[in-house]
Design an enzyme around this catalytic site. Sequence first.
Site, PDB file in Angstrom:
ATOM      1  N   ILE A 198      43.286  64.919  -1.666  1.00 24.05           N
ATOM      2  CA  ILE A 198      43.995  64.089  -2.650  1.00 24.05           C
ATOM      3  C   ILE A 198      43.163  63.916  -3.914  1.00 24.05           C
ATOM      4  O   ILE A 198      43.644  64.114  -5.032  1.00 24.05           O
ATOM      5  CB  ILE A 198      44.320  62.703  -2.043  1.00 24.05           C
ATOM      6  CG1 ILE A 198      45.211  62.873  -0.807  1.00 24.05           C
ATOM      7  CG2 ILE A 198      44.971  61.780  -3.071  1.00 24.05           C
ATOM      8  CD1 ILE A 198      46.490  63.653  -1.024  1.00 24.05           C
ATOM      9  N   LYS A 217      53.411  52.603   1.896  1.00 21.46           N
ATOM     10  CA  LYS A 217      52.791  53.866   2.316  1.00 21.46           C
ATOM     11  C   LYS A 217      52.798  53.995   3.840  1.00 21.46           C
ATOM     12  O   LYS A 217      53.174  55.028   4.398  1.00 21.46           O
ATOM     13  CB  LYS A 217      51.350  53.911   1.797  1.00 21.46           C
ATOM     14  CG  LYS A 217      50.506  55.009   2.359  1.00 21.46           C
ATOM     15  CD  LYS A 217      50.957  56.347   1.858  1.00 21.46           C
ATOM     16  CE  LYS A 217      50.327  57.481   2.631  1.00 21.46           C
ATOM     17  NZ  LYS A 217      50.675  58.780   2.121  1.00 21.46           N
ATOM     18  N   CYS A 228      47.427  62.135   8.418  1.00 25.89           N
ATOM     19  CA  CYS A 228      48.247  61.033   7.905  1.00 25.89           C
ATOM     20  C   CYS A 228      49.165  60.477   8.983  1.00 25.89           C
ATOM     21  O   CYS A 228      49.011  59.356   9.443  1.00 25.89           O
ATOM     22  CB  CYS A 228      49.079  61.527   6.734  1.00 25.89           C
ATOM     23  SG  CYS A 228      48.079  62.379   5.523  1.00 25.89           S
TER      24      CYS A 228
HETATM   25  N1  SAJ Z   1      56.183  67.603  12.271  1.00 25.95           N
HETATM   26  C1  SAJ Z   1      57.015  67.792  13.359  1.00 25.95           C
HETATM   27  N2  SAJ Z   1      58.350  67.808  13.126  1.00 25.95           N
HETATM   28  C2  SAJ Z   1      58.895  67.644  11.888  1.00 25.95           C
HETATM   29  C3  SAJ Z   1      58.036  67.430  10.797  1.00 25.95           C
HETATM   30  C4  SAJ Z   1      56.676  67.416  11.020  1.00 25.95           C
HETATM   31  O1  SAJ Z   1      56.567  67.942  14.498  1.00 25.95           O
HETATM   32  O2  SAJ Z   1      60.124  67.689  11.768  1.00 25.95           O
HETATM   33  C5  SAJ Z   1      54.724  67.577  12.484  1.00 25.95           C
HETATM   34  C6  SAJ Z   1      53.957  68.641  11.688  1.00 25.95           C
HETATM   35  O3  SAJ Z   1      53.949  69.870  12.349  1.00 25.95           O
HETATM   36  C7  SAJ Z   1      52.595  68.008  11.580  1.00 25.95           C
HETATM   37  C8  SAJ Z   1      52.919  66.526  11.466  1.00 25.95           C
HETATM   38  O4  SAJ Z   1      54.224  66.361  11.964  1.00 25.95           O
HETATM   39  O5  SAJ Z   1      51.828  68.228  12.748  1.00 25.95           O
HETATM   40  C9  SAJ Z   1      52.847  65.948  10.068  1.00 25.95           C
HETATM   41  O6  SAJ Z   1      53.378  66.874   9.118  1.00 25.95           O
HETATM   42  P1  SAJ Z   1      54.305  66.415   7.897  1.00 25.95           P
HETATM   43  O7  SAJ Z   1      54.674  67.625   7.142  1.00 25.95           O
HETATM   44  O8  SAJ Z   1      55.404  65.583   8.398  1.00 25.95           O
HETATM   45  O9  SAJ Z   1      53.415  65.431   7.074  1.00 25.95           O
HETATM   46  P2  SAJ Z   1      51.950  65.489   6.399  1.00 25.95           P
HETATM   47  O10 SAJ Z   1      51.015  64.759   7.319  1.00 25.95           O
HETATM   48  O11 SAJ Z   1      51.560  66.846   5.968  1.00 25.95           O
HETATM   49  O12 SAJ Z   1      52.221  64.627   5.072  1.00 25.95           O
HETATM   50  C10 SAJ Z   1      52.735  63.322   5.215  1.00 25.95           C
HETATM   51  C11 SAJ Z   1      53.889  63.151   4.211  1.00 25.95           C
HETATM   52  N3  SAJ Z   1      54.603  61.896   4.506  1.00 25.95           N
HETATM   53  C12 SAJ Z   1      55.945  61.875   4.693  1.00 25.95           C
HETATM   54  O13 SAJ Z   1      56.620  62.870   4.659  1.00 25.95           O
HETATM   55  C13 SAJ Z   1      56.544  60.523   4.920  1.00 25.95           C
HETATM   56  C14 SAJ Z   1      53.350  63.143   2.780  1.00 25.95           C
HETATM   57  O14 SAJ Z   1      54.376  62.835   1.853  1.00 25.95           O
HETATM   58  C15 SAJ Z   1      52.221  62.101   2.672  1.00 25.95           C
HETATM   59  O15 SAJ Z   1      51.671  62.093   1.367  1.00 25.95           O
HETATM   60  C16 SAJ Z   1      51.133  62.498   3.637  1.00 25.95           C
HETATM   61  O16 SAJ Z   1      51.680  62.418   4.960  1.00 25.95           O
HETATM   62  C17 SAJ Z   1      49.966  61.537   3.500  1.00 25.95           C
HETATM   63  O17 SAJ Z   1      48.982  61.923   2.864  1.00 25.95           O
HETATM   64  O18 SAJ Z   1      50.069  60.395   3.954  1.00 25.95           O
END
Ligand code: SAJ
Length: 434
Positions: free
Chosen positions: A14, A215, A269
């Site tokens: 970030i 957040k 996150c």
């Molecule tokens: N995942 C699933 N199924 C899904 C979506 C994701 O199993 O349908 C898994 C992914 O494979 C991964 C985990 O969840 O292991 C997290 O991935 P992600 O793409 O959902 O999120 P991050 O951690 O890359 O980013 C999140 C985002 N938050 C939201 O979408 C609410 C991002 O906008 C934030 O800025 C970030 O966290 C953060 O820095 O907090």
Amino acid sequence: MKFNKICVIGLGYIGLPTASTFAVNGVNVIGVDTNSHVIDTLNKGEIHIHEPGLPEAVSNAVRSGKFKATTRPEEADAYIIAVPTPFKHDEFGEYNGVKYKLADMRAVTSAAESIVPHLKKGNLVVLESTSPPRTTVDLVTPILEKSGLKAGSDFFLCYSPERVLPGQILRELIENARIVGGITAESAQAGHDLYATFVKGQIIKTDATTAEMVKLMENTYRDVNIAIANEFSRLAEKFGVDVWEAVSLANLHPRVKILSPGPGVGGHCISVDPWFFVEAAPELTPLIYHARQVNDAQPHFVVEKIKQALGELKGKKIAALGLAYKPDVDDLRESPANEVVHLLQGEGAQVKAWEPFKPDADMEGIHMASSLEDAIKDADLIVLLVKHTEFIKLDPHEIAEKTKTRVLFDTVSGWNINDWEIAGFKVIRLGVGK
Ligand code: SAJ
């Protein structure tokens, strides 16, 4: 307010994109990180992490003369704290027999302390690190006030969460709506003015604790929704249903948006932040707690399925495709894929892992393959753990020539079954009971 020079403390996923975006928009930026290897790399115009567009942004920032990386903060008009807030690995909280994880706020504490000697009247300090509710008011304010200045009157103080998606950080940093929570209305206005340097999305002012809670609510909402998708994958198997088909049909409903099941939830996150709510109020968070339990248990569910597919795991050779926590990123932190590999090994399987985004990763207890071919050559089963684009595009006929196995286990519904069956493979998918 005008900002000629700012200090960004923490040059990770970030802080670095934020620092370079300010610099290419004409602000003098001092980037601060405690890791001297990171500093040397950045000052050469190179970078230490993978994020599309970031190498160009950092090299432009360095060449413009507006960005300099160093290990200590300097006097500046504004300070942004963007350091990690992981959870503690050796200490837990307990409430009514329920064990929960605790936030490790040491990096935020020392970042705030490092600002104290430089803080002047009229400065702005912004905390961006995801933090438990009330951190800005209860933890950061007293540290900064050791300067003898009063938060809110002598200097401005805000919490402004980053909300960017890894893989799309540079675009989302500019386009997403930005929330700026001030400890006073004047602080929120100062934060607004700072981010107006480059943010094209709406900039919304609120108070610091609301911004912290927003957040945490966003990531907790996503975690709970993934947990229900993972629970649906287990139910679908029990009832002889294909969860992927069922989810896509349910999502035709105008008010339903079920997320995708998978091997679990990772990253720095979503798998961490919900614990900040549980720690702050364990008596109020049974749903959030149980969603975390469901997602943390998903790698075990995957391993159980692989065991069923192979009869037993002892002595079996397994090729694990992908170790990153999600598609097309090189971040292996808190990755469910790693957990699956460790669990398989714990049951006696010999696993070779291939991670194209970090082929040289040094993961404790994991045998990294030197190439895709090396991973799959002698495998008894290939498990797809991450939906990297290059895995989805693999040619089944080419793979058939490079491996002796004909059994695939797809945890992310990344492969088209027909294509692989034509090439002679049996494809088992997570969440498919048919
Ligand atoms: N995942 C699933 N199924 C899904 C979506 C994701 O199993 O349908 C898994 C992914 O494979 C991964 C985990 O969840 O292991 C997290 O991935 P992600 O793409 O959902 O999120 P991050 O951690 O890359 O980013 C999140 C985002 N938050 C939201 O979408 C609410 C991002 O906008 C934030 O800025 C970030 O966290 C953060 O820095 O907090």
